[in-house]
Design an enzyme around this catalytic site. Structure first.
Site, short mmCIF file in Angstrom:
data_model
loop_
_atom_site.label_atom_id
_atom_site.label_comp_id
_atom_site.label_asym_id
_atom_site.label_seq_id
_atom_site.Cartn_x
_atom_site.Cartn_y
_atom_site.Cartn_z
N ASP A 196 0.71 -1.35 -0.05
CA ASP A 196 -0.12 0.01 0.03
C ASP A 196 0.76 1.16 0.12
OD1 ASP A 196 -2.21 -1.68 0.31
OD2 ASP A 196 -2.39 -1.46 2.22
N HIS A 251 1.10 -7.98 0.43
CA HIS A 251 -0.01 -8.88 0.42
C HIS A 251 -1.01 -8.89 -0.47
CE1 HIS A 251 -1.05 -4.56 1.03
NE2 HIS A 251 -2.33 -4.80 0.94
N ARG A 261 -16.20 -12.60 0.39
CA ARG A 261 -15.62 -11.77 1.50
C ARG A 261 -15.60 -10.48 1.14
NH1 ARG A 261 -10.74 -11.57 4.27
NH2 ARG A 261 -9.47 -9.77 4.20
#
Length: 318
Positions: A196, A251, A261
């Site tokens: 990020d 990630h 999800r």
């Protein structure tokens, strides 16, 4: 529901499912623990990722926003595309403009310094959640500064509290993928591997797992879901400000074949014109800067021009 044509599905990676490493590898930090500051610093240095409990945000607020978000994603496709036009919008399948694809649909909302008009239940719930999660991000960033023995504890948190802070809230919905049911030991990429770019990310998901983080040796760890807790990612900007002391964690999200999800991620970013570089308040005497100075606007533009998995920071290393 995300609908992919066969040729598009074939472009999304289908890696072999890895046996999850022990969940004990994920640091769990109780914010009511007097030692939580040192534990946060250790986790940010080693993994760049940790789970927080006793965070002070009620389950009622989290569940309410999850419910409102699912109402949106349950709408017919054309309605989602119309309603999600503003301010940053709705999208599906395509992640960015450089060819990355995933089994995901998303809603990206800009976080203004002033609360949104409470013209709907969604906006009312959204305002309450943003206020709570921003406060949590400030608390964690200030604990990080204190743990690094910086006298100015607001050195990081003031960037996300600034009126011009470039922070966003993102809802990622990963529907069940029926194509996986006939494939043994395979998994579909919902959101490809990346770091990020912001300072900090605060993530909350429903009870469906799928998030994985990369260790220093390149192996992947599956993160067990916990809808009562938050997961914290160190971002690229914080790695730069700490001159590499904190690690921006790589990630990804893998899709479940039978269960959807939903994740809600607060990305705490600095103002566009904010200069980013190793902070003198962090560095020791004669310590060499690992990165040249640049603005958040410059780095954000770089992020938009690259693929998800690219190492964007390498362009700014000395």
């Amino acid at each position: 529901m995300v609908v992919l044509a066969k040729e598009e599905l074939e472009q999304i990676s289908l890696p072999v499912i890895q046996k999850p490493l022990p969940s004990s590898l994920i640091p769990v930090i109780d914010l009511s623990n007097p030692n939580s500051t040192s534990l946060i610093v250790a986790a940010a240095q080693e993994l760049g990722f940790f789970k927080v409990i006793n965070h002070g945000i009620s389950m009622e607020i989290m569940s309410a926003l999850e419910s409102e978000a699912m109402k949106f994603f349950d709408l017919p496709q054309f309605e989602k595309e119309i309603r999600g036009l503003s301010p940053l919008g709705y999208g599906s399948k395509k992640i960015g403009s450089n060819g990355d694809l995933g089994w995901v649909e998303y809603l990206l909302l800009e976080i203004a310094s002033k609360p949104k008009s409470q013209s709907s239940q969604f906006c009312s719930t959204l305002n309450e959640y943003i206020k709570a999660v921003r406060k949590l991000s400030v608390e964690i960033l200030e604990m990080m500064a204190q743990g690094l023995h910086i006298k100015e504890k607001e050195i990081f948190s003031k960037l996300v509290m600034d009126d011009e802070s470039d922070s966003v809230l993102r809802f990622n919905h990963y529907p069940p993928c029926p194509h996986l049911l006939g494939l043994s030991n395979r998994s579909l990429t919902g959101f490809g591997e990346h770091t990020d770019p912001q300072l900090i990310s605060i993530l909350r998901s429903n009870n469906t797992s799928g998030l994985e983080i990369s260790l220093k040796d390149g192996s992947w760890v599956s993160v067990p879901s916990d809808p009562t807790s938050f997961f914290v990612n160190v971002g690229d900007s914080l790695q730069v400000l700490t001159n590499g002391r904190f690690r921006s964690v790589k990630h990804r999200v893998m899709v479940n074949g039978t269960r959807s999800r939903l994740s809600m991620i607060y990305f705490g970013g600095p103002p566009p014109g904010q200069k980013l570089g190793p902070s003198p308040l962090v560095m020791e005497e004669r310590e060499q800067s690992l990165y040249r100075e640049f603005t958040w606007k410059e780095y954000k533009s770089c992020a938009f021009r690259t693929r998800l998995a690219d190492n964007r920071l390498v362009q700014f290393e000395r």
